[in-house]
Design an enzyme around this catalytic site. Structure first.
Site, short mmCIF file in Angstrom:
data_model
loop_
_atom_site.label_atom_id
_atom_site.label_comp_id
_atom_site.label_asym_id
_atom_site.label_seq_id
_atom_site.Cartn_x
_atom_site.Cartn_y
_atom_site.Cartn_z
N ASP A 1 -63.40 83.24 157.11
CA ASP A 1 -63.21 83.22 155.65
C ASP A 1 -64.42 82.84 154.80
OD1 ASP A 1 -60.76 83.12 156.92
OD2 ASP A 1 -60.14 81.24 156.03
N TRP B 1 -64.25 82.17 167.56
CA TRP B 1 -63.79 81.04 166.75
C TRP B 1 -63.92 79.74 167.55
CZ3 TRP B 1 -60.01 77.24 166.33
CH2 TRP B 1 -59.76 76.75 165.04
N PHE C 1 -61.96 73.23 157.78
CA PHE C 1 -61.34 74.52 157.46
C PHE C 1 -61.67 74.94 156.02
CE2 PHE C 1 -57.67 75.26 160.73
CZ PHE C 1 -58.58 75.18 161.77
N ASP D 1 -56.60 74.98 152.86
CA ASP D 1 -57.32 75.96 152.04
C ASP D 1 -57.22 75.67 150.54
OD1 ASP D 1 -57.53 77.05 154.59
OD2 ASP D 1 -56.05 78.62 154.23
N GLU E 1 -52.08 81.93 153.46
CA GLU E 1 -53.36 81.24 153.63
C GLU E 1 -54.29 81.57 152.47
OE1 GLU E 1 -54.03 80.57 158.25
OE2 GLU E 1 -54.39 82.65 157.74
N TRP F 1 -57.50 88.91 161.62
CA TRP F 1 -57.28 88.14 162.85
C TRP F 1 -56.74 89.01 163.98
CZ3 TRP F 1 -59.67 83.91 163.62
CH2 TRP F 1 -59.98 83.07 162.56
C1 FRU Z 1 -57.61 81.93 157.47
C2 FRU Z 1 -57.68 80.59 158.17
C3 FRU Z 1 -57.50 79.48 157.17
C4 FRU Z 1 -58.17 78.33 157.83
C5 FRU Z 1 -59.32 79.00 158.55
C6 FRU Z 1 -59.71 78.39 159.86
O1 FRU Z 1 -58.35 82.94 158.00
O2 FRU Z 1 -56.70 80.54 159.19
O3 FRU Z 1 -56.17 79.24 156.81
O4 FRU Z 1 -58.60 77.38 156.91
O5 FRU Z 1 -58.95 80.34 158.75
O6 FRU Z 1 -60.88 78.92 160.34
#
Ligand code: FRU
Length: 495
Positions: free
Chosen positions: A39, A63, A98, A168, A223, A306
């Site tokens: 993100d 990730w 995050f 977020d 999100e 994702w």
């Molecule tokens: C969205 C997310 C967010 C979180 C981040 C973690 O893509 O899942 O909700 O903050 O990625 O990397």
């Protein structure tokens, strides 16, 4: 004082970025400096430059414990990397920093608001994530985490709201100088909701109310929310997980959602009037926006999804790129997107063809390349007998090609990267139902940047985006019609 974890990340990125093959990376889209990017975070203007932070794991193109990567730009197209801004180095965020947002404080410092993640072992051998909202203050390069972190925790809201899915934060400053933020959350029925918090000083926060509720209509958890005024309306952008498809509007899995409505500032209430997907392609998620100094609302999203993250090439040390910056507007109750006008400054070598007859496959001299901006207008070559299909192929050679195809009789546009070089059984095609495409008339603006394609349909009423990790030798572009098409095209190289 920078922590050991942050110093290591900064050393690592500086040492290893030199080993990347720049010609296989995006030229004017921001990509992971090294390792993994998801993100956009903290998209903001500070000290005369655009700042973009991002979810970042420098050590591998997968990730991992989230850091905040950092880059700055004067035009949103040429980016300069700055050292990693934050690392997961504190008791409340040791499992990840995050997503979140940023703004400039009245004292001239930059404030980052983000989600701290702590993974705790549970009695039955599982893991429970605790997510809290945290702050860091800095000068545009170095940031110090606030000593009273976390500033919003589960203690601050009703007990039947989730403490595991609470993340977020999008912060903004109101005209009266007070602050608000919305944070994505779930309540006990597992449905997504956005919570509104208020603050006098941006440091101490109080729960105000539920700002928006999903009611299980658009996926589950929402999100990365954003909220802003646009053309007399107010807009919530969010990215729902676990979507169920709805016609050609929403697809399965992780999606994007734009809610257009009205807003009563007195009661701080948003009333929904319309909903739509933000991007109808394969790869787009978690966008953030800024208001530029000349009043444009500009959005950048993660050019990925994702559910399709596994198609990168082997032996590449980076993964993840951002979308083009897109200027937003609302027309006739719909969100329109258009490449930021600064992109036009990268255009050169203009080539134009008019009234090109396309029957079967056509290649036009000078129309090729992987960094390209094409404006294409299509109409039936024979009004009595409208063509059945029109294709634009790109990143093409004997082995590879990707394409967008339009079928006028059912108004379906399809993006297809099956032959882009992917070796994974992931989604390679997606369809959308084109609005305003009467009798086979269609306009498209297609922007290619080495590893991506973004197609703006009919002045930007819909957009389809996808990443393509195709061998850079595939430079061809061609056109195909089943039936008779007449096409005008203006093509530029972008550099
Ligand atoms: C969205 C997310 C967010 C979180 C981040 C973690 O893509 O899942 O909700 O903050 O990625 O990397």
């Amino acid at each position: 004082m920078n922590s050991q974890t942050l110093r290591e990340a900064r050393r690592f990125e500086e040492a290893t970025e030199k080993t990347l093959n720049q010609s296989e990376r995006p030229a004017f889209h921001l990509a992971a400096r090294i390792g993994w990017m998801n993100d956009p975070n903290g998209f903001s203007i500070y000290k005369g430059r655009y700042h973009m932070f991002y979810q970042y794991y420098p050590y591998q193109p997968v990730w991992g414990p989230m850091h905040w990567g950092h880059a700055v730009s004067k035009d949103l197209l040429h980016w300069e990397y700055l050292p990693t801004a934050m690392a997961p180095d504190s008791p409340y965020d040791r499992d990840g920093c995050f997503s979140g947002s940023a703004l400039e404080l009245p004292d001239g410092k930059q404030l980052l608001m983000y989600t701290g993640v702590l993974a705790l072992p549970t009695a039955n051998g599982g893991i429970q994530e605790i997510q809290t909202q945290c702050l860091a203050v800095g000068d545009g390069v170095d940031y110090v985490k606030y000593e009273k972190n976390p500033v919003i925790t589960a203690e601050d809201f009703p007990a039947d709201f989730s403490r595991n899915d609470f993340r977020d934060p999008k912060i903004w400053r109101k005209e009266d100088g007070t602050y608000r933020c919305i944070v994505a959350n779930r309540h006990k029925e597992e449905e997504g909701q956005l919570l509104l918090f208020e603050s006098q000083d941006a440091f101490s926060w109080k729960f105000k109310k539920i700002f928006a509720e999903n009611h299980n209509r658009y996926g589950k958890m929402w999100e990365c929310p954003d909220f802003f005024a646009l053309d007399g309306k107010h807009v919530i952008l969010t990215s729902p997980q676990d979507m169920f498809p709805k016609g050609f509007e929403y697809h399965n899995g992780n999606g994007t959602l734009c809610l257009i409505g009205s807003y009563d500032d007195e009661t701080e209430s948003f009333t929904e009037e319309a909903d739509q997907a933000i991007d109808y392609g394969i790869d787009f998620y978690a966008p953030q926006t800024i208001l530029t100094e000349d009043g444009r609302r500009v959005m950048i999203g993660w050019l990925q999804n994702w559910d399709t993250i596994n198609h990168g090439k082997q032996n590449i040390k980076w993964f993840g790129q951002m979308s083009l910056p897109r200027e937003l507007s609302i027309r006739n109750g719909r969100l329109y997107q258009w490449p930021i006008r600064e992109l036009e400054t990268l255009r050169h070598d203009r080539i134009e063809y008019q009234n090109v007859k396309i029957i079967d496959k056509v290649i036009l001299s000078g129309v090729e390349g992987r960094r390209v901006d094409m404006e294409i207008t299509v109409r039936p070559g024979n009004q009595e007998k409208i063509y059945r299909k029109f294709d634009v192929c790109f990143a093409e050679n004997e082995l590879y090609h990707s394409q967008v195809s339009f079928r006028p009789y059912d108004h379906i546009m399809r993006i297809d990267r099956k032959f882009s070089g992917s070796l994974r059984a992931i989604i390679h095609q997606r369809r959308c139902k084109v609005i305003d495409s009467d009798r086979g008339e269609l306009k498209m603006r297609v922007v290619l940047d080495n590893t991506s394609v973004e197609v703006f349909i009919n002045d930007g009423i819909q957009v389809m985006s996808a990443t393509i990790h195709t061998d850079m030798n595939a430079q061809g572009i061609s056109f195909y019609a089943d039936g008779e098409v007449e096409m005008d095209i203006v093509k530029y190289t972008l550099d």
